[in-house]
Motif scaffolding. Sequence first.
Motif, PDB file in Angstrom:
ATOM      1  N   GLY A 193      42.982  23.434  50.289  1.00 28.35           N
ATOM      2  CA  GLY A 193      43.928  23.074  49.240  1.00 28.35           C
ATOM      3  C   GLY A 193      43.437  23.275  47.830  1.00 28.35           C
ATOM      4  O   GLY A 193      44.168  22.993  46.881  1.00 28.35           O
ATOM      5  N   ALA A 194      42.198  23.748  47.658  1.00 29.29           N
ATOM      6  CA  ALA A 194      41.705  24.026  46.304  1.00 29.29           C
ATOM      7  C   ALA A 194      42.430  25.239  45.725  1.00 29.29           C
ATOM      8  O   ALA A 194      42.956  26.080  46.461  1.00 29.29           O
ATOM      9  N   LEU A 195      42.428  25.347  44.403  1.00 27.83           N
ATOM     10  CA  LEU A 195      43.164  26.433  43.748  1.00 27.83           C
ATOM     11  C   LEU A 195      42.548  26.732  42.393  1.00 27.83           C
ATOM     12  O   LEU A 195      42.187  25.807  41.652  1.00 27.83           O
ATOM     13  N   VAL A 196      42.433  28.002  42.064  1.00 30.53           N
ATOM     14  CA  VAL A 196      42.017  28.400  40.722  1.00 30.53           C
ATOM     15  C   VAL A 196      43.189  28.186  39.771  1.00 30.53           C
ATOM     16  O   VAL A 196      44.269  28.757  39.966  1.00 30.53           O
ATOM     17  N   LEU A 197      42.975  27.384  38.749  1.00 31.18           N
ATOM     18  CA  LEU A 197      44.024  27.111  37.767  1.00 31.18           C
ATOM     19  C   LEU A 197      44.010  28.104  36.613  1.00 31.18           C
ATOM     20  O   LEU A 197      45.055  28.450  36.070  1.00 31.18           O
ATOM     21  N   ASP A 198      42.814  28.558  36.232  1.00 28.73           N
ATOM     22  CA  ASP A 198      42.711  29.480  35.112  1.00 28.73           C
ATOM     23  C   ASP A 198      41.299  30.040  35.090  1.00 28.73           C
ATOM     24  O   ASP A 198      40.391  29.507  35.743  1.00 28.73           O
ATOM     25  N   CYS A 199      41.122  31.122  34.374  1.00 27.43           N
ATOM     26  CA  CYS A 199      39.778  31.663  34.180  1.00 27.43           C
ATOM     27  C   CYS A 199      39.779  32.491  32.901  1.00 27.43           C
ATOM     28  O   CYS A 199      40.828  32.840  32.362  1.00 27.43           O
ATOM     29  N   SER A 200      38.574  32.797  32.421  1.00 29.92           N
ATOM     30  CA  SER A 200      38.454  33.511  31.158  1.00 29.92           C
ATOM     31  C   SER A 200      38.687  35.006  31.307  1.00 29.92           C
ATOM     32  O   SER A 200      39.117  35.676  30.359  1.00 29.92           O
ATOM     33  N   ASN A 201      38.406  35.548  32.488  1.00 27.57           N
ATOM     34  CA  ASN A 201      38.460  37.002  32.650  1.00 27.57           C
ATOM     35  C   ASN A 201      38.528  37.334  34.131  1.00 27.57           C
ATOM     36  O   ASN A 201      37.831  36.726  34.940  1.00 27.57           O
ATOM     37  N   ARG A 202      39.392  38.287  34.490  1.00 27.72           N
ATOM     38  CA  ARG A 202      39.505  38.724  35.888  1.00 27.72           C
ATOM     39  C   ARG A 202      39.548  40.256  35.945  1.00 27.72           C
ATOM     40  O   ARG A 202      40.298  40.849  36.705  1.00 27.72           O
ATOM     41  N   PHE A 203      38.702  40.876  35.115  1.00 27.02           N
ATOM     42  CA  PHE A 203      38.803  42.319  34.927  1.00 27.02           C
ATOM     43  C   PHE A 203      38.552  43.093  36.224  1.00 27.02           C
ATOM     44  O   PHE A 203      39.299  44.000  36.573  1.00 27.02           O
ATOM     45  N   TYR A 204      37.491  42.762  36.929  1.00 30.93           N
ATOM     46  CA  TYR A 204      37.136  43.537  38.125  1.00 30.93           C
ATOM     47  C   TYR A 204      37.721  42.969  39.411  1.00 30.93           C
ATOM     48  O   TYR A 204      37.999  43.731  40.342  1.00 30.93           O
ATOM     49  N   SER A 205      37.871  41.661  39.498  1.00 34.52           N
ATOM     50  CA  SER A 205      38.370  41.073  40.735  1.00 34.52           C
ATOM     51  C   SER A 205      38.869  39.657  40.481  1.00 34.52           C
ATOM     52  O   SER A 205      38.553  39.044  39.464  1.00 34.52           O
ATOM     53  N   SER A 206      39.616  39.151  41.444  1.00 34.92           N
ATOM     54  CA  SER A 206      40.279  37.854  41.280  1.00 34.92           C
ATOM     55  C   SER A 206      39.311  36.697  41.505  1.00 34.92           C
ATOM     56  O   SER A 206      38.522  36.702  42.454  1.00 34.92           O
ATOM     57  N   PRO A 207      39.398  35.650  40.671  1.00 31.23           N
ATOM     58  CA  PRO A 207      38.564  34.469  40.890  1.00 31.23           C
ATOM     59  C   PRO A 207      38.938  33.705  42.157  1.00 31.23           C
ATOM     60  O   PRO A 207      38.147  32.894  42.640  1.00 31.23           O
ATOM     61  N   ASN A 208      40.143  33.949  42.695  1.00 31.18           N
ATOM     62  CA  ASN A 208      40.528  33.285  43.939  1.00 31.18           C
ATOM     63  C   ASN A 208      39.549  33.586  45.061  1.00 31.18           C
ATOM     64  O   ASN A 208      39.364  32.776  45.971  1.00 31.18           O
ATOM     65  N   GLN A 209      38.890  34.749  44.995  1.00 27.30           N
ATOM     66  CA  GLN A 209      37.973  35.128  46.068  1.00 27.30           C
ATOM     67  C   GLN A 209      36.744  34.226  46.124  1.00 27.30           C
ATOM     68  O   GLN A 209      36.074  34.157  47.157  1.00 27.30           O
ATOM     69  N   LEU A 210      36.439  33.523  45.043  1.00 26.20           N
ATOM     70  CA  LEU A 210      35.354  32.552  45.066  1.00 26.20           C
ATOM     71  C   LEU A 210      35.577  31.485  46.131  1.00 26.20           C
ATOM     72  O   LEU A 210      34.612  30.907  46.664  1.00 26.20           O
ATOM     73  N   LEU A 211      36.851  31.212  46.439  1.00 28.70           N
ATOM     74  CA  LEU A 211      37.211  30.106  47.320  1.00 28.70           C
ATOM     75  C   LEU A 211      37.518  30.563  48.740  1.00 28.70           C
ATOM     76  O   LEU A 211      37.935  29.753  49.570  1.00 28.70           O
ATOM     77  N   TYR A 212      37.291  31.847  49.034  1.00 30.53           N
ATOM     78  CA  TYR A 212      37.584  32.395  50.358  1.00 30.53           C
ATOM     79  C   TYR A 212      36.613  31.836  51.401  1.00 30.53           C
ATOM     80  O   TYR A 212      35.473  31.484  51.085  1.00 30.53           O
ATOM     81  N   PRO A 213      37.041  31.795  52.666  1.00 31.75           N
ATOM     82  CA  PRO A 213      36.124  31.373  53.729  1.00 31.75           C
ATOM     83  C   PRO A 213      35.104  32.459  54.058  1.00 31.75           C
ATOM     84  O   PRO A 213      35.289  33.631  53.717  1.00 31.75           O
ATOM     85  N   GLY A 214      34.029  32.059  54.709  1.00 31.41           N
ATOM     86  CA  GLY A 214      33.035  33.022  55.167  1.00 31.41           C
ATOM     87  C   GLY A 214      32.177  33.570  54.045  1.00 31.41           C
ATOM     88  O   GLY A 214      32.322  33.221  52.873  1.00 31.41           O
ATOM     89  N   LEU A 215      31.270  34.468  54.442  1.00 33.24           N
ATOM     90  CA  LEU A 215      30.383  35.111  53.483  1.00 33.24           C
ATOM     91  C   LEU A 215      31.009  36.391  52.955  1.00 33.24           C
ATOM     92  O   LEU A 215      31.737  37.083  53.676  1.00 33.24           O
ATOM     93  N   ALA A 216      30.739  36.704  51.699  1.00 34.63           N
ATOM     94  CA  ALA A 216      31.188  37.984  51.142  1.00 34.63           C
ATOM     95  C   ALA A 216      30.500  39.127  51.880  1.00 34.63           C
ATOM     96  O   ALA A 216      29.341  39.008  52.303  1.00 34.63           O
TER      97      ALA A 216
END
Length: 325
Positions: A193-216
Amino acid sequence: MRDLVENEEFTLLPDLAVRPLGGAVIWADDEFFAEKENLINPGPADYRPSTFGHKGQIYDGWETRRHRGRPGDDSAIVRLGVPGVIRGIVVDTAWFTGNYPPAVSVSALEIDDYLPADSIAAHDDWVVLIDRSPVVGDSRNLFTVESEKRWTHVKLTMHPDGGVARLRVHGEGRPDRRLLGIGPLDLAALENGALVLDCSNRFYSSPNQLLYPGLARRMGDGWETARRRDDGNDWVHIRLAGPGMIRLAELDTSYFLGNSPGAARLTGRTSDGTELELLPRTALLPDTRHRFPIAPMAASVEEVRLDIYPDGGLARLRLYGELGA
């Protein structure tokens, strides 16, 4: 390619159906020309001209045979990787020009039981989220959804047949509440249920991926900002799964070598707006899973801000603890 809806704000939310989040295409009534599983592949659809298989041109999408008088419409069912509230849907017909469906509709279902796919397809509780609507070929067709209900499955129906490259289901995770609090909990997990509300910059990729399951699995699976040319720093603001007490923070810079942040800081915010320093500015190493114990907290926090200095990329952020009272 063109967009049918100018407001793309909902597309900044995570795609709850994408394969890396655990989404799966569990059923389709036809996939003669191209496999249903392509619908939820990460990244845009690919196209290589004059690549023919035994059934014709190979498409990176889902494509059914021509009906030729066969009654009914063609449907595919996606089990969301993260059940949740759906804010908008993208039906992407990239590269489908003479073979896209004239119209589509989307329905949804909430069911947490582990039923066979045929049983889910035959379920009689499907709720229409998008009425039958015209779509355009080789385009991202955007549809907003007005519903606060939690969904676990979506059904894409083409009227009557054709091909769709990608189905994106953007929204906010809503976990099965029965499972929360059983064992250690990652308060920053999108699936909880966590969610990214805002970020300063998403030029290369989405900050939502920080919250993904598993290892990158590669650098592109994390969040990376553009290079800063000023005296500021980049940051991401996260709403936790619920107010909680954080015991352990994991800042993972895996795969980020010459572009990992030099340092990071974590700040929590309570329900009354009080800010608590969880992790002071701390140096980070490249390509490393850092684990930092968090000192006992005076109160539960419901939001967290991660500051990175000055810029760069992280693969994952984990905040382990328990939900507060």
